[in-house]
Design a protein around this motif. Structure first.
Motif, PDB file in Angstrom:
ATOM      1  N   GLU A 263      20.400 -51.309  38.175  1.00 16.55           N
ATOM      2  CA  GLU A 263      21.225 -50.743  39.244  1.00 16.55           C
ATOM      3  C   GLU A 263      20.725 -51.295  40.567  1.00 16.55           C
ATOM      4  O   GLU A 263      19.534 -51.532  40.742  1.00 16.55           O
ATOM      5  N   ILE A 264      21.649 -51.522  41.493  1.00 12.80           N
ATOM      6  CA  ILE A 264      21.251 -52.053  42.808  1.00 12.80           C
ATOM      7  C   ILE A 264      21.419 -51.002  43.908  1.00 12.80           C
ATOM      8  O   ILE A 264      21.063 -51.251  45.058  1.00 12.80           O
ATOM      9  N   SER A 265      21.962 -49.831  43.569  1.00 14.84           N
ATOM     10  CA  SER A 265      22.083 -48.766  44.561  1.00 14.84           C
ATOM     11  C   SER A 265      21.774 -47.425  43.919  1.00 14.84           C
ATOM     12  O   SER A 265      22.073 -47.197  42.744  1.00 14.84           O
ATOM     13  N   LYS A 266      21.152 -46.545  44.698  1.00 13.90           N
ATOM     14  CA  LYS A 266      20.789 -45.214  44.228  1.00 13.90           C
ATOM     15  C   LYS A 266      21.098 -44.192  45.310  1.00 13.90           C
ATOM     16  O   LYS A 266      20.657 -44.328  46.455  1.00 13.90           O
ATOM     17  N   HIS A 279      12.140 -44.097  44.097  1.00 15.67           N
ATOM     18  CA  HIS A 279      13.027 -44.547  43.028  1.00 15.67           C
ATOM     19  C   HIS A 279      12.546 -45.886  42.485  1.00 15.67           C
ATOM     20  O   HIS A 279      12.151 -46.771  43.248  1.00 15.67           O
ATOM     21  N   LYS A 280      12.597 -45.999  41.158  1.00 15.46           N
ATOM     22  CA  LYS A 280      12.173 -47.232  40.502  1.00 15.46           C
ATOM     23  C   LYS A 280      13.406 -48.071  40.157  1.00 15.46           C
ATOM     24  O   LYS A 280      14.331 -47.593  39.498  1.00 15.46           O
ATOM     25  N   TYR A 281      13.384 -49.326  40.614  1.00 20.98           N
ATOM     26  CA  TYR A 281      14.437 -50.286  40.292  1.00 20.98           C
ATOM     27  C   TYR A 281      13.921 -51.220  39.197  1.00 20.98           C
ATOM     28  O   TYR A 281      12.932 -51.934  39.396  1.00 20.98           O
ATOM     29  N   VAL A 282      14.596 -51.217  38.076  1.00 21.98           N
ATOM     30  CA  VAL A 282      14.175 -52.018  36.928  1.00 21.98           C
ATOM     31  C   VAL A 282      15.029 -53.281  36.861  1.00 21.98           C
ATOM     32  O   VAL A 282      16.254 -53.230  37.024  1.00 21.98           O
ATOM     33  N   PHE A 283      14.381 -54.413  36.627  1.00 30.29           N
ATOM     34  CA  PHE A 283      15.106 -55.676  36.515  1.00 30.29           C
ATOM     35  C   PHE A 283      14.577 -56.503  35.361  1.00 30.29           C
ATOM     36  O   PHE A 283      13.448 -56.298  34.881  1.00 30.29           O
ATOM     37  N   THR A 284      15.395 -57.460  34.926  1.00 31.55           N
ATOM     38  CA  THR A 284      15.054 -58.329  33.798  1.00 31.55           C
ATOM     39  C   THR A 284      15.335 -59.774  34.166  1.00 31.55           C
ATOM     40  O   THR A 284      16.317 -60.057  34.875  1.00 31.55           O
ATOM     41  N   ASN A 285      14.493 -60.659  33.721  1.00 34.77           N
ATOM     42  CA  ASN A 285      14.740 -62.093  33.853  1.00 34.77           C
ATOM     43  C   ASN A 285      15.587 -62.526  32.652  1.00 34.77           C
ATOM     44  O   ASN A 285      15.084 -62.706  31.551  1.00 34.77           O
ATOM     45  N   THR A 286      16.880 -62.706  32.864  1.00 36.70           N
ATOM     46  CA  THR A 286      17.785 -63.104  31.786  1.00 36.70           C
ATOM     47  C   THR A 286      17.979 -64.621  31.738  1.00 36.70           C
ATOM     48  O   THR A 286      18.836 -65.106  31.000  1.00 36.70           O
ATOM     49  N   GLY A 287      17.203 -65.336  32.530  1.00 38.30           N
ATOM     50  CA  GLY A 287      17.301 -66.795  32.562  1.00 38.30           C
ATOM     51  C   GLY A 287      16.401 -67.458  31.548  1.00 38.30           C
ATOM     52  O   GLY A 287      15.870 -66.812  30.620  1.00 38.30           O
ATOM     53  N   ASN A 288      16.185 -68.752  31.731  1.00 36.96           N
ATOM     54  CA  ASN A 288      15.443 -69.555  30.763  1.00 36.96           C
ATOM     55  C   ASN A 288      14.135 -70.112  31.297  1.00 36.96           C
ATOM     56  O   ASN A 288      13.505 -70.946  30.628  1.00 36.96           O
ATOM     57  N   SER A 289      13.721 -69.690  32.475  1.00 31.13           N
ATOM     58  CA  SER A 289      12.425 -70.121  33.014  1.00 31.13           C
ATOM     59  C   SER A 289      11.836 -68.980  33.835  1.00 31.13           C
ATOM     60  O   SER A 289      12.487 -67.948  34.065  1.00 31.13           O
ATOM     61  N   GLN A 317      10.892 -57.709  31.280  1.00 33.36           N
ATOM     62  CA  GLN A 317      11.374 -56.679  32.197  1.00 33.36           C
ATOM     63  C   GLN A 317      10.267 -56.296  33.168  1.00 33.36           C
ATOM     64  O   GLN A 317       9.085 -56.303  32.824  1.00 33.36           O
ATOM     65  N   ALA A 318      10.644 -55.995  34.406  1.00 34.73           N
ATOM     66  CA  ALA A 318       9.681 -55.553  35.423  1.00 34.73           C
ATOM     67  C   ALA A 318      10.377 -54.539  36.330  1.00 34.73           C
ATOM     68  O   ALA A 318      11.570 -54.259  36.174  1.00 34.73           O
ATOM     69  N   SER A 319       9.636 -53.974  37.252  1.00 34.86           N
ATOM     70  CA  SER A 319      10.221 -52.972  38.152  1.00 34.86           C
ATOM     71  C   SER A 319       9.510 -52.971  39.488  1.00 34.86           C
ATOM     72  O   SER A 319       8.390 -53.478  39.621  1.00 34.86           O
ATOM     73  N   LEU A 320      10.178 -52.391  40.481  1.00 33.22           N
ATOM     74  CA  LEU A 320       9.561 -52.148  41.786  1.00 33.22           C
ATOM     75  C   LEU A 320       9.998 -50.762  42.234  1.00 33.22           C
ATOM     76  O   LEU A 320      11.080 -50.280  41.880  1.00 33.22           O
ATOM     77  N   THR A 321       9.137 -50.096  42.994  1.00 39.39           N
ATOM     78  CA  THR A 321       9.402 -48.728  43.419  1.00 39.39           C
ATOM     79  C   THR A 321       9.595 -48.671  44.923  1.00 39.39           C
ATOM     80  O   THR A 321       8.757 -49.157  45.690  1.00 39.39           O
ATOM     81  N   ALA A 322      10.706 -48.071  45.341  1.00 38.66           N
ATOM     82  CA  ALA A 322      11.002 -47.880  46.767  1.00 38.66           C
ATOM     83  C   ALA A 322      10.687 -46.445  47.146  1.00 38.66           C
ATOM     84  O   ALA A 322      10.954 -45.508  46.382  1.00 38.66           O
ATOM     85  N   SER A 323      10.134 -46.261  48.329  1.00 35.86           N
ATOM     86  CA  SER A 323       9.771 -44.939  48.810  1.00 35.86           C
ATOM     87  C   SER A 323      10.345 -44.727  50.205  1.00 35.86           C
ATOM     88  O   SER A 323      10.194 -45.589  51.076  1.00 35.86           O
ATOM     89  N   PHE A 324      10.994 -43.590  50.419  1.00 35.19           N
ATOM     90  CA  PHE A 324      11.596 -43.265  51.719  1.00 35.19           C
ATOM     91  C   PHE A 324      11.037 -41.931  52.190  1.00 35.19           C
ATOM     92  O   PHE A 324      11.257 -40.884  51.568  1.00 35.19           O
ATOM     93  N   ARG A 325      10.324 -41.979  53.318  1.00 36.18           N
ATOM     94  CA  ARG A 325       9.770 -40.756  53.915  1.00 36.18           C
ATOM     95  C   ARG A 325      10.796 -40.199  54.893  1.00 36.18           C
ATOM     96  O   ARG A 325      11.055 -40.799  55.939  1.00 36.18           O
ATOM     97  N   THR A 326      11.350 -39.063  54.564  1.00 36.10           N
ATOM     98  CA  THR A 326      12.491 -38.524  55.323  1.00 36.10           C
ATOM     99  C   THR A 326      12.097 -37.777  56.590  1.00 36.10           C
ATOM    100  O   THR A 326      12.969 -37.347  57.341  1.00 36.10           O
ATOM    101  N   ALA A 327      10.810 -37.588  56.836  1.00 41.61           N
ATOM    102  CA  ALA A 327      10.383 -36.869  58.047  1.00 41.61           C
ATOM    103  C   ALA A 327      10.912 -37.569  59.293  1.00 41.61           C
ATOM    104  O   ALA A 327      10.738 -38.780  59.459  1.00 41.61           O
TER     105      ALA A 327
END
Length: 360
Positions: A263-266, A279-289, A317-327
């Motif tokens: 997913e590209i939006s949450k 929120h954790k964004y999960v992605f996959t390398n579907t290519g050949n290199s 598969q790998a992931s990155l986590t985005a963090s938003f401090r709402t204060a």
């Protein structure tokens, strides 16, 4: 009977013709005027359009509608008797309007048709601007035309050059030097010493061979007139550094990496101010290199942790986590995370984290 019908047939057109000629008729001596070339510093240009009432009833000009830069400075307000004449005076202001112009003026009256169009044309020769107008920002006595230089898209391995005009407002010679210049940017002054009231050029070269960065990059360089450190003495230099995939063959493109996110939006919904959204964004390398994550950059208020791995193998598969401090935030919020990779199809991909923050 046929003679009567024929006679009536002759009378009808005459009656129509008389009806058309009854009432006021607005007729201008000319409906267009070409000013030719006018100088901007010469001030406003005006022309009088003469109008005649060729009808059999008083003509009343009710209003005159003009377009941008054009005004109706005067028109005959009193009723114009049959065969009488009036004036519509049109004025054009050339201030800050260099180049060709073509304007329409519509004159409304109690005649039919109610609106009649007049036109004016010409070319404005721009005035020579003063140094104060050209160099509004000053660093000491050095006037500068622009404090931000954008190189836009710059490819890896490329060197580009641009310039900024400057002016010495002082009555003394001025040496202009530069401080805190990063290694991928070179800045020089031409001429090296400015005479009093002389115009010069700051020449800026941007070499991506000397920087290990990607995407939007912003740098600031200090400008030092006579080696003096004045307030607000920086110029900002930006570039959007991109990898050049244009030379890849079809085979290389087919074997290239591909980044695909689940997913590209949450939308995190509605939360109270002060809550930290993750929120954790999960992605996959579907290519050949190997997929290489070049850079991750989040917008203001949002931070992003580095991905699990920077080099993702094909099928991995790998992931990155985005963090938003709402204060300190309230209302609808939308944060972005830009992911730059070596995927030639989408080297720059934007993730969204959005929702509503309820103020406490």
């Amino acid at each position: 009977m046929k003679r009567i019908v024929f006679f009536l047939g002759l009378l009808v057109p005459c009656a129509i013709l008389n009806a058309q000629e009854s009432g006021p008729v607005m007729k201008f001596l000319k409906t267009s005027h070409d000013f030719g070339t006018i100088k901007e510093e010469g001030g406003k240009a005006a022309v009088d359009f003469e109008v005649t009432n060729t009808g059999n009833a008083p003509l009343i000009i009710t209003r005159v509608q003009t377009s941008c830069g054009c005004t109706a400075s005067f028109w005959t307000k009193e009723p114009i008797a049959p065969n009488g004449k009036g004036i519509v005076s049109i004025t054009y202001d050339p201030t800050n309007r260099p180049g060709e112009f073509s304007q329409l003026v519509t004159v409304f009256s109690n005649a039919l048709p109610t609106g009649l169009a007049l036109s004016i044309t010409g070319t404005v020769i721009p005035r020579t601007k003063t140094p104060e107008e050209l160099y509004r920002r000053k660093i000491g006595e050095l006037g500068i035309a622009n404090v931000h230089l954008s190189f836009n898209r710059v490819l890896i391995g490329q060197e580009v050059t641009d310039s900024i005009k400057v002016y010495n407002f002082s009555d003394k010679p001025m040496d202009v030097t530069f401080d805190r210049t990063p290694k991928h940017i070179s800045v020089s002054m031409k001429p090296s010493k400015l005479k009093p009231k002389e115009t010069g050029t700051i020449i800026v070269s941007y070499n991506t061979k000397n920087i290990n960065d990607w995407g939007f990059v912003l740098d600031r360089v200090r400008v030092m007139p006579n080696k003096e450190n004045h307030p607000n003495n920086t110029i900002s230099i930006s570039a959007n550094i991109e990898e050049d995939f244009s030379k890849l063959s079809e085979k290389e493109l087919a074997n290239a990496p591909r980044i695909e996110f689940e997913e590209i939006s949450k939308d995190f919904g509605t939360v109270d101010e002060g809550v930290v959204i993750e929120h954790k964004y999960v992605f996959t390398n579907t290519g050949n290199s190997d997929l290489i994550i070049r850079k991750i950059k989040a917008s203001c208020g949002c931070t992003t942790a580095a991905p699990d791995v920077n080099v993702v193998k094909p099928g991995q598969q790998a992931s990155l986590t985005a963090s938003f401090r709402t204060a300190g935030y309230s209302g609808r919020q939308s944060k972005s995370i830009t992911v730059i990779s070596n995927d030639p199809k989408q080297p720059s991909l934007v993730l969204r984290l959005s929702g509503t923050v309820a103020k406490k």
